[in-house]
Design a protein around this motif. Structure first.
Motif, PDB file in Angstrom:
ATOM      1  N   SER A  19      15.789  10.049  -1.537  1.00 19.44           N
ATOM      2  CA  SER A  19      16.549  10.452  -2.837  1.00 19.44           C
ATOM      3  C   SER A  19      16.685  12.043  -3.012  1.00 19.44           C
ATOM      4  N   ALA A  20      15.978  12.726  -2.620  1.00 16.74           N
ATOM      5  CA  ALA A  20      15.866  14.036  -2.788  1.00 16.74           C
ATOM      6  C   ALA A  20      15.975  14.937  -1.534  1.00 16.74           C
ATOM      7  N   SER A  21      15.844  14.577  -0.520  1.00 17.02           N
ATOM      8  CA  SER A  21      15.756  15.188   0.816  1.00 17.02           C
ATOM      9  C   SER A  21      16.122  14.251   2.122  1.00 17.02           C
ATOM     10  N   VAL A  22      16.607  14.990   2.999  1.00 18.27           N
ATOM     11  CA  VAL A  22      16.806  14.343   4.484  1.00 18.27           C
ATOM     12  C   VAL A  22      15.754  14.924   5.285  1.00 18.27           C
ATOM     13  N   ARG A  23      15.443  13.868   6.145  1.00 22.40           N
ATOM     14  CA  ARG A  23      14.029  14.092   6.973  1.00 22.40           C
ATOM     15  C   ARG A  23      14.749  13.646   8.514  1.00 22.40           C
ATOM     16  N   ALA A  24      14.092  14.198   9.434  1.00 16.86           N
ATOM     17  CA  ALA A  24      14.590  13.908  10.886  1.00 16.86           C
ATOM     18  C   ALA A  24      13.165  14.029  11.435  1.00 16.86           C
ATOM     19  N   ALA A  25      12.998  12.982  12.663  1.00 18.55           N
ATOM     20  CA  ALA A  25      11.784  13.026  13.458  1.00 18.55           C
ATOM     21  C   ALA A  25      12.273  12.737  14.730  1.00 18.55           C
ATOM     22  N   LEU A  26      11.636  13.584  15.904  1.00 13.75           N
ATOM     23  CA  LEU A  26      11.728  13.041  17.274  1.00 13.75           C
ATOM     24  C   LEU A  26      10.507  12.159  17.545  1.00 13.75           C
ATOM     25  N   VAL A  27      10.902  10.938  18.070  1.00 13.55           N
ATOM     26  CA  VAL A  27       9.775  10.163  18.105  1.00 13.55           C
ATOM     27  C   VAL A  27       9.617   9.435  19.364  1.00 13.55           C
ATOM     28  N   ASP A  28       8.400   9.408  20.407  1.00 15.27           N
ATOM     29  CA  ASP A  28       8.704   9.050  21.468  1.00 15.27           C
ATOM     30  C   ASP A  28       8.294   7.514  21.873  1.00 15.27           C
ATOM     31  N   GLU A  29       8.468   6.927  22.733  1.00 14.18           N
ATOM     32  CA  GLU A  29       8.573   5.617  23.120  1.00 14.18           C
ATOM     33  C   GLU A  29       7.126   4.718  22.567  1.00 14.18           C
ATOM     34  N   PHE A  30       6.196   5.500  22.372  1.00 15.44           N
ATOM     35  CA  PHE A  30       4.796   4.898  21.836  1.00 15.44           C
ATOM     36  C   PHE A  30       4.880   5.104  20.251  1.00 15.44           C
ATOM     37  N   GLY A  31       5.690   5.361  19.818  1.00 19.71           N
ATOM     38  CA  GLY A  31       5.963   5.706  18.305  1.00 19.71           C
ATOM     39  C   GLY A  31       5.114   7.103  17.760  1.00 19.71           C
ATOM     40  N   ILE A 285       3.057 -12.623  11.086  1.00 19.27           N
ATOM     41  CA  ILE A 285       3.529 -11.241  10.386  1.00 19.27           C
ATOM     42  C   ILE A 285       3.881 -11.714   8.937  1.00 19.27           C
ATOM     43  N   THR A 286       4.081 -13.022   8.859  1.00 15.44           N
ATOM     44  CA  THR A 286       4.363 -13.663   7.161  1.00 15.44           C
ATOM     45  C   THR A 286       3.374 -13.208   6.267  1.00 15.44           C
ATOM     46  N   SER A 287       1.929 -12.965   6.843  1.00 13.84           N
ATOM     47  CA  SER A 287       0.865 -12.878   6.165  1.00 13.84           C
ATOM     48  C   SER A 287       0.613 -11.318   5.613  1.00 13.84           C
ATOM     49  N   ARG A 288       1.953 -10.433   5.753  1.00 16.95           N
ATOM     50  CA  ARG A 288       1.686  -9.049   5.518  1.00 16.95           C
ATOM     51  C   ARG A 288       2.784  -8.915   4.503  1.00 16.95           C
ATOM     52  N   VAL A 289       2.347  -7.859   3.552  1.00 17.28           N
ATOM     53  CA  VAL A 289       3.842  -7.176   2.956  1.00 17.28           C
ATOM     54  C   VAL A 289       3.631  -5.683   3.212  1.00 17.28           C
ATOM     55  N   ALA A 290       4.677  -5.276   3.339  1.00 16.47           N
ATOM     56  CA  ALA A 290       4.786  -3.863   3.432  1.00 16.47           C
ATOM     57  C   ALA A 290       5.612  -3.201   2.561  1.00 16.47           C
ATOM     58  N   MET A 291       4.741  -2.345   1.921  1.00 10.86           N
ATOM     59  CA  MET A 291       5.015  -1.610   0.650  1.00 10.86           C
ATOM     60  C   MET A 291       5.311  -0.076   0.885  1.00 10.86           C
ATOM     61  N   ILE A 292       6.782   0.102   0.558  1.00  6.94           N
ATOM     62  CA  ILE A 292       7.057   1.543   0.833  1.00  6.94           C
ATOM     63  C   ILE A 292       7.114   2.204  -0.684  1.00  6.94           C
ATOM     64  N   CYS A 293       6.374   3.266  -0.545  1.00  7.80           N
ATOM     65  CA  CYS A 293       6.026   3.775  -2.086  1.00  7.80           C
ATOM     66  C   CYS A 293       6.571   5.247  -2.006  1.00  7.80           C
ATOM     67  N   GLY A 294       7.799   5.704  -2.512  1.00 10.84           N
ATOM     68  CA  GLY A 294       7.961   7.151  -2.870  1.00 10.84           C
ATOM     69  C   GLY A 294       8.361   7.272  -4.332  1.00 10.84           C
ATOM     70  N   THR A 295       9.762   7.525  -4.444  1.00 10.34           N
ATOM     71  CA  THR A 295      10.058   7.696  -5.594  1.00 10.34           C
ATOM     72  C   THR A 295       9.923   6.383  -6.521  1.00 10.34           C
ATOM     73  N   SER A 296      10.319   5.317  -5.735  1.00  9.53           N
ATOM     74  CA  SER A 296      10.390   4.127  -6.167  1.00  9.53           C
ATOM     75  C   SER A 296       9.410   3.433  -5.307  1.00  9.53           C
ATOM     76  N   SER A 297       9.220   1.976  -5.476  1.00  3.98           N
ATOM     77  CA  SER A 297       8.444   1.188  -4.393  1.00  3.98           C
ATOM     78  C   SER A 297       9.253   0.050  -4.232  1.00  3.98           C
ATOM     79  N   CYS A 298       8.893  -0.343  -3.017  1.00  3.62           N
ATOM     80  CA  CYS A 298       9.534  -1.747  -2.474  1.00  3.62           C
ATOM     81  C   CYS A 298       8.445  -2.449  -1.737  1.00  3.62           C
ATOM     82  N   HIS A 299       8.529  -3.719  -1.963  1.00  5.41           N
ATOM     83  CA  HIS A 299       7.475  -4.539  -1.538  1.00  5.41           C
ATOM     84  C   HIS A 299       8.326  -5.619  -0.752  1.00  5.41           C
TER      85      HIS A 299
END
Length: 551
Positions: A19-31, A285-299
């Motif tokens: 929402s308020a910034s752009v970010r970039a990352a260089l990520v290797d094949e192992f994350g 994987i259906t037993s998991r919920v990913a929660m992404i929490c920043g300005t707003s949150s998504c479940h």
């Protein structure tokens, strides 16, 4: 003996527009995040509930941060680029030049942000149709989705914008177009925010019913008639112009993009949890919920068969994890709400100066202050007489009522730092109670959830994490890499490059568990009572409103 020479690492670039910034990352094949950069972007608020941005400003920030993270790296080892972004609406003309989404005619302000609520009247009329496509958004469309915003533009900016528009992009799709010159859309964006279905495509009757039949006439060219799965390679990769802008070689694979929350889900939900004694180990994987929490949150919860959850978006097929159905709950203001409550308090200047003097962030200082004033009590029990209803920007899930307002019960005349710390704690608890409300609604509809996977800015706050564990009664998994959204974007680039057979394979290899936070079950009774009060608050608000509406 001769040691076997190790193959050089492969890298992927993940670019995330928040929402308020752009970010970039260089990520290797192992994350592993090897390099990281961020750049603020501008937000205009010309009037209440109108939030706008500039696609040119956003792209310039993408270029700046990407050049920083790839600086000094052997370009031949960079294999793919993935974008994610907020689900904001970008408008350009037939020559791809920006068009104003405002009455002032400021063309550079050509993005209606995801959190813009100008289209309330339009979404009410859309929901009144009860069209069958609404069953895929929890039965009620959100004002934050794209059809009401398109209708607002047609009704309010017909000559200056609607008639001149050549393309309406979701922001993640605008970025993949800018990188490749290809106007293909991601299945994630069009399914989650535009009413496209993975089996039937666009529904002509819906667009005609809501008054946007213009989009049907040109065979949906303006909103997308070529749809790709997330992670699929777009066109011929980076164009020479985009490559120069980003500081990368032309032709590098570019992936069909994701909405930012979905990229976060991708970065955490598939992690290998063996050895952490978690209830989701050896379960799908259906037993998991990913929660992404920043300005707003998504479940984000996935299922093998479609589950229709009242008040929760979806089910969307293959919108995040290929082959699985996605349900998406959400809270429209979480990080933004905490900031609003803390910075608006009369004791904020005192907090600011004391935090600066101790060389801590304001939230680290508040957490320490709560430990000081709790005495013999568990810190969470300090709010026994203080309760918050967190819908200061309406309720996205599971009540889908954007007219709901925030509530605070238990205020006194005290104005000091102790009171600021308490209202901060009560706000975090209210957000966690809202998460419990969403999870219970999903479980009542057929989901079987036993573990939360958190990422995003708020997951860096240990109090926020512990309250979510205690209040939901579920263990919380934190990623080894804090920047899970960027890892998710990089996973897309890795898939587009062909280095992984599938997104699932990339998720398992590149997503890593960092820490597990267990709930304190001794506090269960207290939080069960807090939850009872929480649900009473919205009952009372609706009762008060009913009384006043009869005036």
């Amino acid at each position: 003996m001769h040691s076997k020479k190790q193959a050089p690492l492969k890298y992927y670039v993940g670019i995330d527009v928040g929402s308020a910034s752009v970010r970039a990352a260089l990520v290797d094949e192992f994350g592993t995040v090897v390099a990281h950069a961020d750049q603020p972007i501008q937000i205009w608020e010309p009037q209440p509930d109108h939030y706008e941005q500039s696609s040119a400003d956003i792209w310039a920030a993408c270029c700046l941060v990407t050049k920083k993270v790839v600086c000094g790296v052997d370009a031949s080892r960079i294999r793919g680029v993935g974008f994610d972004a907020t689900c904001s609406l970008v408008v350009v003309d037939k020559q791809f030049q920006p068009l104003a989404v405002n009455c002032e005619g400021q063309n550079y302000r050509n993005v209606i942000m995801w959190m813009d609520h100008r289209a309330v009247s339009q979404v009410e009329r859309i929901n009144a149709t009860q069209h069958r496509v609404l069953s895929y958004v929890g039965g009620v469309m959100s004002v934050e989705m794209q059809p009401p915003k398109l209708l607002w533009i047609k009704e309010n900016l017909q000559e200056s914008c609607w008639e001149k528009a050549g393309y309406f992009f979701d922001l993640p799709d605008f970025l993949s177009w800018k990188a490749t010159g290809v106007t293909a859309r991601s299945l994630c964006t069009v399914v989650c925010k535009w009413t496209y279905t993975s089996d039937g495509g666009w529904d002509d009757s819906f667009w005609k019913m809501i008054g946007l039949e213009d989009l049907v006439k040109d065979k949906y060219e303006k909103i997308g008639n070529h749809v790709l799965s997330p992670g699929e390679s777009v066109g011929k990769g980076l164009t020479p112009e985009a490559a120069k802008d980003l500081g990368l070689p032309a032709g590098i694979a570019v992936a069909a993009s994701l909405i930012d929350a979905h990229a976060g889900g991708l970065g955490v939900i598939g992690a290998d949890v063996k050895g952490y004694n978690l209830p989701c180990e050896n379960e799908p994987i259906t037993s998991r919920v990913a929660m992404i929490c920043g300005t707003s949150s998504c479940h984000m919860g996935v299922s093998e068969t479609p589950i229709f959850v009242p008040g929760v978006w979806g089910p969307y097929f293959s919108a995040m994890v290929p082959g699985l159905w996605l349900n998406e709950g959400g809270q429209s203001a979480t990080g933004k709400l905490i900031d609003h409550v803390v910075r608006g308090h009369v004791a904020f200047p005192e907090l600011q100066s004391k935090a600066a003097a101790s060389a801590h962030s304001i939230y680290t200082y508040l957490n320490s202050h709560l430990d000081l004033i709790k005495k013999s009590l568990p810190v969470g029990f300090l709010t026994v007489d203080l309760h918050v209803w967190p819908d200061f920007h309406g309720n996205r899930s599971p009540l889908t009522d954007l007219t709901l307002k925030g509530m605070v019960v238990g205020l006194t005349l005290s104005r000091g730092l102790d009171e600021l710390a308490l209202i901060y704690l009560a706000t975090i608890q209210a957000i966690a109670l809202g998460t419990r409300h969403i999870l219970e609604t999903m479980q009542a509809a057929g989901h079987h959830i036993n573990t939360l996977f958190l990422c995003g800015g708020l997951s860096k706050n240990p109090l926020f994490v512990q309250m979510h564990a205690d209040i939901t009664g579920k263990p919380v998994v934190l990623s080894k890499e804090v920047e899970s959204v960027l890892v998710g974007a990089a996973i897309l680039g890795a898939c587009a490059s062909g280095d992984f057979v599938s997104i699932q394979e990339a998720m398992a290899k590149m997503g890593k568990v960092g820490r597990v936070v267990q709930p304190n079950h001794e506090h269960k009774r207290f939080y069960d009572k807090k939850y009872e009060v929480f649900l009473k608050l919205v009952e009372h608000q609706r009762e008060y409103r009913s009384i006043m509406n009869s005036f």
